[in-house]
Write a protein that holds these residues in place. Structure first.
Motif, short mmCIF file in Angstrom:
data_model
loop_
_atom_site.label_atom_id
_atom_site.label_comp_id
_atom_site.label_asym_id
_atom_site.label_seq_id
_atom_site.Cartn_x
_atom_site.Cartn_y
_atom_site.Cartn_z
N GLU A 163 0.72 -1.08 0.04
CA GLU A 163 -0.06 0.04 0.14
C GLU A 163 0.82 1.10 0.11
N GLU A 164 0.43 2.27 -0.75
CA GLU A 164 1.34 3.54 -0.94
C GLU A 164 2.48 3.22 -1.41
N ALA A 165 2.83 2.04 -2.08
CA ALA A 165 4.09 1.97 -2.47
C ALA A 165 5.28 1.94 -1.43
N MET A 166 5.05 1.36 -0.29
CA MET A 166 6.02 1.49 0.83
C MET A 166 5.73 0.04 1.36
N GLY A 167 6.96 -0.58 2.00
CA GLY A 167 7.13 -1.50 2.70
C GLY A 167 7.96 -0.91 3.95
N CYS A 168 8.35 -2.16 4.82
CA CYS A 168 9.12 -1.70 6.01
C CYS A 168 9.81 -2.91 6.62
N PHE A 169 10.74 -2.62 7.46
CA PHE A 169 11.51 -3.71 8.27
C PHE A 169 10.91 -3.42 9.71
N ALA A 170 10.66 -4.13 10.49
CA ALA A 170 10.10 -3.99 11.81
C ALA A 170 10.37 -5.31 12.67
N ASP A 171 10.34 -5.22 13.95
CA ASP A 171 10.41 -6.45 14.84
C ASP A 171 9.06 -6.73 15.07
N ALA A 172 8.85 -8.05 14.86
CA ALA A 172 7.31 -8.58 14.94
C ALA A 172 6.68 -8.40 16.49
N THR A 173 7.35 -8.57 17.59
CA THR A 173 6.88 -8.37 18.59
C THR A 173 6.59 -6.72 19.11
N ALA A 174 7.03 -5.63 18.39
CA ALA A 174 6.39 -4.43 18.73
C ALA A 174 5.78 -3.94 17.50
N TRP A 175 5.20 -4.87 16.59
CA TRP A 175 4.32 -4.50 15.42
C TRP A 175 3.38 -3.50 15.88
N GLN A 176 2.68 -3.56 16.95
CA GLN A 176 1.49 -2.64 17.12
C GLN A 176 1.75 -1.31 17.42
N PRO A 177 2.79 -1.02 18.38
CA PRO A 177 3.13 0.13 18.73
C PRO A 177 4.02 0.82 17.45
N LEU A 178 4.90 0.08 16.90
CA LEU A 178 5.64 0.78 15.77
C LEU A 178 4.74 1.27 14.55
N THR A 179 3.72 0.49 14.49
CA THR A 179 2.71 1.04 13.07
C THR A 179 1.55 2.08 13.67
N GLU A 180 1.62 2.29 14.89
CA GLU A 180 0.67 3.26 15.50
C GLU A 180 0.69 4.51 14.78
N PRO A 181 1.68 5.10 14.65
CA PRO A 181 1.78 6.44 13.91
C PRO A 181 0.98 6.63 12.52
N PHE A 182 1.40 5.33 11.90
CA PHE A 182 0.54 5.02 10.43
C PHE A 182 -0.73 5.23 10.42
N ARG A 183 -1.29 4.10 11.55
CA ARG A 183 -2.96 4.27 11.83
C ARG A 183 -3.47 5.43 12.40
N ARG A 184 -2.72 6.18 12.98
CA ARG A 184 -3.21 7.34 13.70
C ARG A 184 -3.55 8.32 12.51
N TYR A 185 -2.22 8.36 11.74
CA TYR A 185 -2.30 9.35 10.79
C TYR A 185 -3.54 9.32 9.72
N LEU A 186 -3.82 8.11 9.37
CA LEU A 186 -4.93 7.63 8.58
C LEU A 186 -6.34 8.21 9.36
N THR A 187 -6.33 7.83 10.64
CA THR A 187 -7.60 8.58 11.46
C THR A 187 -7.53 10.06 11.41
N ASP A 188 -6.57 10.46 11.53
CA ASP A 188 -6.45 12.11 11.50
C ASP A 188 -6.69 12.69 10.26
N VAL A 189 -6.27 12.18 8.98
CA VAL A 189 -6.67 12.31 7.73
C VAL A 189 -8.27 12.38 7.52
N THR A 190 -8.75 11.21 7.77
CA THR A 190 -10.14 10.88 7.69
C THR A 190 -10.73 12.11 8.39
#
Length: 231
Positions: free
Chosen positions: A134-161
């Motif tokens: 999505e959005e031509a974007m990928g990422c490297f991340a630690d699996a055990t911290a996926w939720q907090p690490l992706t929170e800025p992206f989910r929050r951004y979508l909520t703010d844009v909406t």
């Protein structure tokens, strides 16, 4: 057995070789790229050794790679390429990301394989395993911290909406690197990081380079330039 075509291996071997020209006829514009520079972007912390390579916009379970690496902190490099590009009827040389690499060790790569996610059938390699980019974007991340690490992206979508049409787009609570081409999110509680990178529109592929002893030496995600042998 995972057999990689010779042209695919040559492509992957060359992605981080400055000065190398990759692609079609070198005399035909738009069919090749030239690797201009390899640059260290940052180092990311992977305390569990469970690596996710996926879109940070993915709202479902992340695509964790089936192969584990040792827990630790690893450098991430970008390979910049000069790409002949036609824009508004004029020929220009555009600089773009050829690939992003997580460097697990400095051992030379003896074998490449298309990296599978947890639970994926090896038969999927023939069909081109990967993740929805999505959005031509990928990422490297630690699996055990996926939720907090992706929170800025989910929050951004909520703010844009919530902002509504015509309102200024909010920023993301991440650190921009390389003039905004990469975004870094950190979770200090778990001492884990997430780093975004560019991939081709629609689908990202992930390649694991193994050393002669079979251990993973690098994880490579090819970038958006259109010169890969599987296009």
């Amino acid at each position: 057995m995972n057999v990689v075509r010779s042209e695919t291996r040559e492509y992957l071997d060359g992605l981080f070789t400055p000065g190398l020209r990759i692609g079609g006829d070198p005399h035909t514009p738009y069919s090749w790229i030239e690797i201009a520079e390899v640059q260290k972007v940052t180092a990311i912390r992977l305390p569990s050794g469970r690596l996710v390579v996926d879109s940070p916009w993915n709202a479902g379970p992340p695509r964790e790679l089936a192969s584990r690496i040792r827990p630790g902190e690893y450098p991430v490099d970008v390979s910049w390429a000069n790409w002949p590009h036609l824009s508004d009827g004029y020929y220009t040389e555009h600089r773009e990301c050829a690939a992003t690499r997580l460097r697990v060790s400095d051992e030379p790569v003896a074998m490449w394989e298309l990296a599978l996610g947890v639970g994926e059938d090896p038969a999927q390699r023939a069909a081109g395993a990967g993740f929805a980019a999505e959005e031509a974007m990928g990422c490297f991340a630690d699996a055990t911290a996926w939720q907090p690490l992706t929170e800025p992206f989910r929050r951004y979508l909520t703010d844009v909406t919530g902002a509504g049409f015509g309102c200024p787009a909010p920023g993301r609570d991440t650190e921009d690197l390389c003039e905004g081409y990469f975004e870094l999110a950190r979770d200090e509680e778990r001492r884990a990081d997430l780093l975004t990178f560019g991939v081709p529109e629609g689908r990202g592929q992930v390649w694991a380079g193994r050393a002669r002893d079979g251990e993973i030496a690098v994880i490579v995600a090819p970038g958006p330039v259109p010169t890969s042998p599987w296009d």
